[in-house]
Design a protein around this motif. Structure first.
Motif, PDB file in Angstrom:
ATOM      1  N   THR A   1       3.180   1.180  14.319  1.00 30.12           N
ATOM      2  CA  THR A   1       2.879  -0.127  13.750  1.00 30.12           C
ATOM      3  C   THR A   1       3.529  -1.254  14.523  1.00 30.12           C
TER       4      THR A   1
ATOM      5  N   SER B   1      -4.065  -0.036   7.897  1.00 24.54           N
ATOM      6  CA  SER B   1      -2.642   0.100   7.572  1.00 24.54           C
ATOM      7  C   SER B   1      -2.249   1.504   7.149  1.00 24.54           C
TER       8      SER B   1
ATOM      9  N   ALA C   1       2.536  -5.608   8.442  1.00 22.61           N
ATOM     10  CA  ALA C   1       1.219  -5.746   7.810  1.00 22.61           C
ATOM     11  C   ALA C   1       1.017  -7.165   7.282  1.00 22.61           C
TER      12      ALA C   1
END
Length: 208
Positions: A119, A141, A166
């Motif tokens: 991420t 996600s 996110a």
């Protein structure tokens, strides 16, 4: 009605190093992210959306991602599925020093759907690079994942890192969604929209 996005699915660094190697992904758990990655690849292939697999390379004496090592190998979830292009990279962004931009331009892709690991490193670098270069970006996600860090600057859990990235992605850089919702949008030919810095801040201050 706006035209359907011309998507490509970018599957970043789903390699054994993050599963059975020295950098095990913690959040979301691999029991969630690996099936989501598989579902995204299967849906993209069924819809005729090109799938690009990205693989991190490191020198043979590197403790992680050494070319030819078990940790460097693509994980079975990806290796067992068809894909249209393989990008091997040595830097975090899938665009840096690779042919990815040209490959996408040749196919008139206008929207990149990014998933994979990590991420906060290669996903983030690729997303920011793509947005600055003019592509619309989506990020799955639940088909991505983070590690915990502890540095001289402080500590953060994998969940904290994943959650904050996110939130930030969705304000400017990418439409953040879950894989099931992305598959529904893909099948409907619909675009996904991101938020904005202003709306995110107003909402956080209870003004929206």
């Amino acid at each position: 009605m706006p035209p359907a996005p011309r998507r490509a699915l970018i599957v970043i660094d789903v390699q054994n190093e993050y599963v059975s190697g020295r950098l095990p992904i913690e959040y979301p758990p691999l029991s969630e992210s690996l099936p989501a990655i598989a579902a995204a690849m299967d849906a993209a292939s069924a819809a005729g959306v090109p799938v690009v697999v990205v693989q991190q390379d490191a020198p043979g004496d590197s403790p992680i991602f050494a070319v030819g090592s078990a940790g460097w190998q693509l994980h079975e979830v990806v290796a067992s599925r068809p894909y249209d292009h393989l990008v091997r990279k040595t830097l975090p962004s899938a665009f840096a020093g690779t042919d990815l931009a040209d490959w996408l331009a040749e196919r008139e892709v206008d929207t990149l759907t990014v998933c994979g690991f990590m991420t906060h490193n290669c996903d983030a670098s690729t997303i920011l690079h793509a947005m600055h270069a003019g592509w619309s970006v989506e990020w799955l996600s639940d088909a991505s994942g983070a590690l915990p860090y502890a540095t001289q600057a402080g500590r953060a859990t994998a969940e904290e890192i994943h959650r904050v990235f996110a939130v930030v992605f969705h304000t400017r850089f990418a439409a953040v969604t879950r894989t099931a919702d992305w598959i529904a949008a893909l099948q409907a030919g619909q675009a996904l929209t991101r938020g904005s810095i202003l709306s995110a801040n107003l909402r956080a201050r209870g003004l929206a």
